[in-house]
Scaffold this active site. Structure first.
Site, PDB file in Angstrom:
ATOM      1  CE  LYS A  54      33.691  70.918  13.041  1.00 31.58           C
ATOM      2  NZ  LYS A  54      34.196  69.574  13.360  1.00 31.58           N
ATOM      3  CD  GLN A  98      35.544  66.840  11.336  1.00 26.47           C
ATOM      4  OE1 GLN A  98      35.754  67.894  11.925  1.00 26.47           O
ATOM      5  NE2 GLN A  98      34.365  66.255  11.369  1.00 26.47           N
ATOM      6  CG  ASP A 121      36.617  68.154  18.813  1.00 30.25           C
ATOM      7  OD1 ASP A 121      35.468  68.606  18.625  1.00 30.25           O
ATOM      8  OD2 ASP A 121      37.329  67.677  17.914  1.00 30.25           O
TER       9      ASP A 121
HETATM   10  N1  GUN Z   1      33.208  64.187  13.635  1.00 25.38           N
HETATM   11  C1  GUN Z   1      31.870  64.276  13.870  1.00 25.38           C
HETATM   12  N2  GUN Z   1      31.623  65.155  14.865  1.00 25.38           N
HETATM   13  C2  GUN Z   1      32.824  65.625  15.263  1.00 25.38           C
HETATM   14  C3  GUN Z   1      33.214  66.564  16.263  1.00 25.38           C
HETATM   15  O1  GUN Z   1      32.412  67.139  17.002  1.00 25.38           O
HETATM   16  N3  GUN Z   1      34.551  66.800  16.353  1.00 25.38           N
HETATM   17  C4  GUN Z   1      35.466  66.159  15.579  1.00 25.38           C
HETATM   18  N4  GUN Z   1      36.756  66.437  15.757  1.00 25.38           N
HETATM   19  N5  GUN Z   1      35.137  65.274  14.659  1.00 25.38           N
HETATM   20  C5  GUN Z   1      33.819  65.016  14.501  1.00 25.38           C
END
Ligand code: GUN
Length: 295
Positions: A54, A98, A121
């Site tokens: 990311k 995350q 998100d």
């Molecule tokens: N863990 C797995 N997929 C995601 C996501 O799309 N966002 C976040 N913050 N954590 C994740």
């Protein structure tokens, strides 16, 4: 028949090229630089690699990105304080915590503390509520990426039977909701299967589109799908390590057998995964535009 591959790598590249132009324009015309912070607690290797990807993508697009890595034993109070600090920071337009978080931290409490205007998100209840109502909001990145994959690869969804496997808050529930809305890549008849579904095969065999998001490697086999089905495989299952230590990934769908029956299929890796990251960037740019009063 062998299925056409829906390449998330190629489609996400096209979207990233569009975003790059937008980010340059924002900077040159308005002095706005979108900013993203990623917060990782602990040392989950999958999470580490997602967060690194990311930040790398943000950097490549000209988005200001900050990566905060905290130890596994970080307290809920300390994490809440960090979220609050990011809420107040004008350089930051998007906050990504995350998931999963360590067990001693209440995930909902953290997600609810993020300013909904910085919730790139799309997990805050304000954004989830707006999504269900069909209002403008941040859409969760993986479902948002799936909509783009379907649209940009010319898959008609209106009136189609869509069967979703998995009822997670991150994928199953939101994609079910989005695909039944009156919108692009919507207007579908949606069935959501889960661990208590009586006869999942009955549903997958009549599906025009299957979206698999259960986290079980190679679960869906060729005899469980009909000819001409479109497959969106959200699974990222680590099934081993190669000689050079890289994770070997498998989807939730048995790609080799199902591709012989499907009309279109996403690969793993290179399908949904790159789209999730790209949609996070799109949401961050959207957040920056909104913060600057440009949208
Ligand atoms: N863990 C797995 N997929 C995601 C996501 O799309 N966002 C976040 N913050 N954590 C994740």
């Amino acid at each position: 028949m062998s299925a056409e591959i829906i390449s998330g790598t190629e489609i996400s590249k096209a979207i990233k090229d569009e975003l790059k132009v937008e980010v340059t324009d924002l900077k040159e015309k308005h002095g706005v630089v979108p900013g993203l912070v990623t917060i990782l607690v602990g040392e989950n290797p999958a999470s580490q690699s997602y967060v690194a990807a990311k930040n790398k993508t943000a950097h490549a697009l000209g988005i200001h990105s900050e990566q905060v890595t905290l130890p596994e034993d970080t307290t809920e109070a300390d994490l809440l304080a960090l979220v609050d600090k990011c809420n107040m920071d004008d350089k930051i337009n998007g906050i990504l915590v995350q998931l999963p978080l360590p067990k001693h931290i209440d995930e909902a409490k953290i997600l609810y503390a993020i300013d909904p205007d910085k919730d790139v998100d799309g997990f805050h209840p304000v954004n989830v509520g707006k999504m269900v109502l069909g209002e403008q909001c941040f859409l969760p990145c993986t479902p948002h990426g799936i909509l783009e994959l379907l649209e940009r690869s010319g898959v008609e969804t209106s009136g189609k039977e869509v069967v979703i496997l998995g009822r997670s808050n991150i994928v199953g529930k939101p994609i079910a909701n989005l695909m039944l809305q009156k919108r692009h890549s919507g207007n579908a008849t949606v069935t959501l299967c889960h661990t208590r579904t009586k006869d999942t095969d009955f549903h997958t065999r009549r599906a025009d589109i299957i979206i698999a998001a259960v986290g079980v490697p190679n679960l869906v086999k060729a005899d469980q799908v009909k000819d001409g089905v479109v497959i969106i495989d959200v699974g990222v299952n680590r099934i081993g390590k190669s000689k050079n230590g890289k994770a070997i990934l498998a989807g939730d769908v048995d790609f080799d057998s199902v591709r012989e029956k499907a009309a279109k299929i996403t690969p793993v890796p290179g399908g949904v995964g790159p789209m999730t990251i790209t949609m996070l960037m799109k949401n961050t740019v959207q957040a920056a535009k909104q913060a600057a009063g440009l949208e």
